[in-house]
Motif scaffolding. Sequence first.
Motif, short mmCIF file in Angstrom:
data_model
loop_
_atom_site.label_atom_id
_atom_site.label_comp_id
_atom_site.label_asym_id
_atom_site.label_seq_id
_atom_site.Cartn_x
_atom_site.Cartn_y
_atom_site.Cartn_z
N GLN A 192 0.84 -1.20 0.00
CA GLN A 192 0.00 0.00 0.00
C GLN A 192 0.88 1.26 0.00
OE1 GLN A 192 -1.74 0.75 3.82
NE2 GLN A 192 -3.63 1.61 2.98
N ALA A 193 1.91 1.24 0.83
CA ALA A 193 2.83 2.38 0.90
C ALA A 193 3.55 2.56 -0.43
CB ALA A 193 3.84 2.18 2.04
N GLN A 194 3.96 1.44 -1.03
CA GLN A 194 4.68 1.48 -2.31
C GLN A 194 3.79 2.07 -3.41
OE1 GLN A 194 7.99 0.15 -2.63
NE2 GLN A 194 7.88 1.32 -4.53
N ALA A 195 2.53 1.61 -3.48
CA ALA A 195 1.60 2.12 -4.51
C ALA A 195 1.40 3.62 -4.32
CB ALA A 195 0.26 1.39 -4.42
N TYR A 196 1.26 4.05 -3.07
CA TYR A 196 1.06 5.48 -2.80
C TYR A 196 2.30 6.27 -3.22
CZ TYR A 196 -0.40 9.73 -0.45
OH TYR A 196 -0.77 11.03 -0.19
N ALA A 197 3.47 5.72 -2.89
CA ALA A 197 4.73 6.44 -3.18
C ALA A 197 4.97 6.57 -4.68
CB ALA A 197 5.90 5.72 -2.51
N GLN A 198 4.41 5.65 -5.47
CA GLN A 198 4.65 5.69 -6.92
C GLN A 198 3.66 6.59 -7.65
OE1 GLN A 198 4.66 1.55 -7.86
NE2 GLN A 198 6.88 1.37 -7.57
N ALA A 199 2.59 6.99 -6.96
CA ALA A 199 1.55 7.79 -7.63
C ALA A 199 2.01 9.23 -7.82
CB ALA A 199 0.28 7.76 -6.79
N ASP A 200 1.37 9.91 -8.75
CA ASP A 200 1.72 11.30 -9.03
C ASP A 200 0.70 12.22 -8.35
OD1 ASP A 200 2.39 13.75 -9.97
OD2 ASP A 200 1.90 13.34 -12.07
N PHE A 201 1.11 12.83 -7.23
CA PHE A 201 0.23 13.76 -6.52
C PHE A 201 0.72 15.20 -6.70
CE2 PHE A 201 -0.30 9.81 -3.97
CZ PHE A 201 -1.64 9.61 -4.20
N SER A 202 1.42 15.45 -7.82
CA SER A 202 2.11 16.74 -7.93
C SER A 202 1.14 17.92 -7.91
CB SER A 202 3.00 16.78 -9.17
OG SER A 202 2.29 16.36 -10.29
N GLU A 203 -0.06 17.75 -8.47
CA GLU A 203 -0.99 18.89 -8.50
C GLU A 203 -1.41 19.27 -7.08
OE1 GLU A 203 -4.49 18.21 -10.96
OE2 GLU A 203 -5.40 20.02 -10.10
N GLY A 250 4.04 10.70 5.03
CA GLY A 250 4.03 9.65 4.01
C GLY A 250 5.43 9.45 3.43
N PRO A 251 5.53 9.30 2.09
CA PRO A 251 6.83 9.00 1.49
C PRO A 251 7.74 10.22 1.33
CG PRO A 251 5.11 8.93 -0.17
CD PRO A 251 4.42 9.21 1.13
N ALA A 252 7.39 11.33 1.95
CA ALA A 252 8.25 12.53 2.04
C ALA A 252 8.42 13.28 0.72
CB ALA A 252 9.62 12.20 2.64
N GLU A 253 7.47 13.12 -0.21
CA GLU A 253 7.52 13.91 -1.45
C GLU A 253 7.45 15.41 -1.13
OE1 GLU A 253 7.81 13.49 -4.73
OE2 GLU A 253 8.19 11.36 -4.45
N ASP A 306 -6.60 7.02 -14.95
CA ASP A 306 -5.48 6.22 -15.47
C ASP A 306 -4.69 5.52 -14.36
OD1 ASP A 306 -6.04 6.94 -18.09
OD2 ASP A 306 -4.89 8.82 -17.90
N GLU A 307 -5.14 5.64 -13.12
CA GLU A 307 -4.37 5.06 -12.01
C GLU A 307 -4.69 3.57 -11.86
OE1 GLU A 307 -2.12 6.64 -10.68
OE2 GLU A 307 -2.60 8.76 -10.91
N PRO A 308 -3.76 2.78 -11.26
CA PRO A 308 -4.06 1.37 -10.98
C PRO A 308 -5.22 1.24 -9.98
CG PRO A 308 -1.87 2.00 -10.15
CD PRO A 308 -2.42 3.19 -10.87
N ASP A 309 -5.85 0.06 -10.00
CA ASP A 309 -7.05 -0.17 -9.16
C ASP A 309 -6.79 0.18 -7.69
OD1 ASP A 309 -8.44 -0.90 -11.32
OD2 ASP A 309 -8.46 -3.06 -10.87
N VAL A 310 -5.62 -0.21 -7.18
CA VAL A 310 -5.35 0.01 -5.76
C VAL A 310 -5.42 1.50 -5.41
CG1 VAL A 310 -2.81 -0.09 -6.10
CG2 VAL A 310 -3.74 -0.49 -3.85
N LEU A 311 -4.96 2.34 -6.32
CA LEU A 311 -4.98 3.79 -6.05
C LEU A 311 -6.36 4.39 -6.24
CD1 LEU A 311 -1.68 5.28 -7.44
CD2 LEU A 311 -2.49 5.25 -5.09
N ARG A 312 -7.07 3.89 -7.28
CA ARG A 312 -8.45 4.37 -7.49
C ARG A 312 -9.28 4.05 -6.25
NH1 ARG A 312 -10.40 5.08 -12.72
NH2 ARG A 312 -12.30 3.90 -12.29
#
Length: 221
Positions: free
Chosen positions: A16-27, A54-57, A171-177
């Motif tokens: 779960q942490a990995q999926a979150y860390a890979q997502a693009d939350f830049s906006e 979280g992942p410190a972005e 366009d996100e993977p199911d886990v993120l949606r």
Amino acid sequence: MQRIPEPEELMDQADQAQAYAQADFSEANQLFIGLLESQAGGPLNGHLLDLGCGPAEIPLALARRHPELHIDAVDGARAMLDLAQRKIDADESDARRRIRLICEYLPCNTLPGQNYQLIGSNSLLHHLADPQAMWQTVAGARPGTGVVIMDLARPASELAVDAMVETYAIDEPDVLRNDFRNSLFAAYRVAEVEDQLQRAGLHTLNAGMVSDRHLAVIGHI
Ligand SMILES: C[S@@+](CC[C@H](N)C(=O)[O-])C[C@H]1O[C@@H](n2cnc3c(N)ncnc32)[C@H](O)[C@@H]1O
């Protein structure tokens, strides 16, 4: 529409942490960073406390933009902090020397009373089983500390939730949606947050919408 709490407060599962860390939350991250910068009224310097980092972005982006800024980044999930540490170690700027990761579970009474210019948090409030865990922590800050707490706001209906997932996570993977959907159901509304602030005695902070799907609490202690 009734609020449905998140299944878990902490994001402590490695996948779960990995999926979150890979997502693009830049906006959303840019929106939050802009609010922090407006609240400071100039370059950020001194010390900032980021609750639920979280992942410190966000700490990394802030530290790169503001070379005088030191950040204490707090999260209760060891899995998230491990990812955050890896991202920080891989950073080639000097930002990594100005970010301190702290494993701490909110409410947290000791940290906020230290000498922070700003306390910020993005996307944590809706995770908390008791939102007063956030406000008790914020209330421990020294007078004059700037505060910017941003989160999703709960839409009016399940239809509106579905529309938001289609608009922003198509366009996100199911886990993120699925995470985004759960977060929208678990989010608070401005009126609910105003009530939480009243109960916490935080009369100098104001809540309002800052985008079509985000609210923020802004002010000084
Ligand atoms: C949705 S993430 C947000 C991460 C980051 N702020 C961002 O905007 O990308 C929420 C984070 O809050 C952490 N969290 C949830 N409840 C917490 C608590 N009671 N104390 C400390 N951290 C908590 C979770 O582990 C997770 O990493």
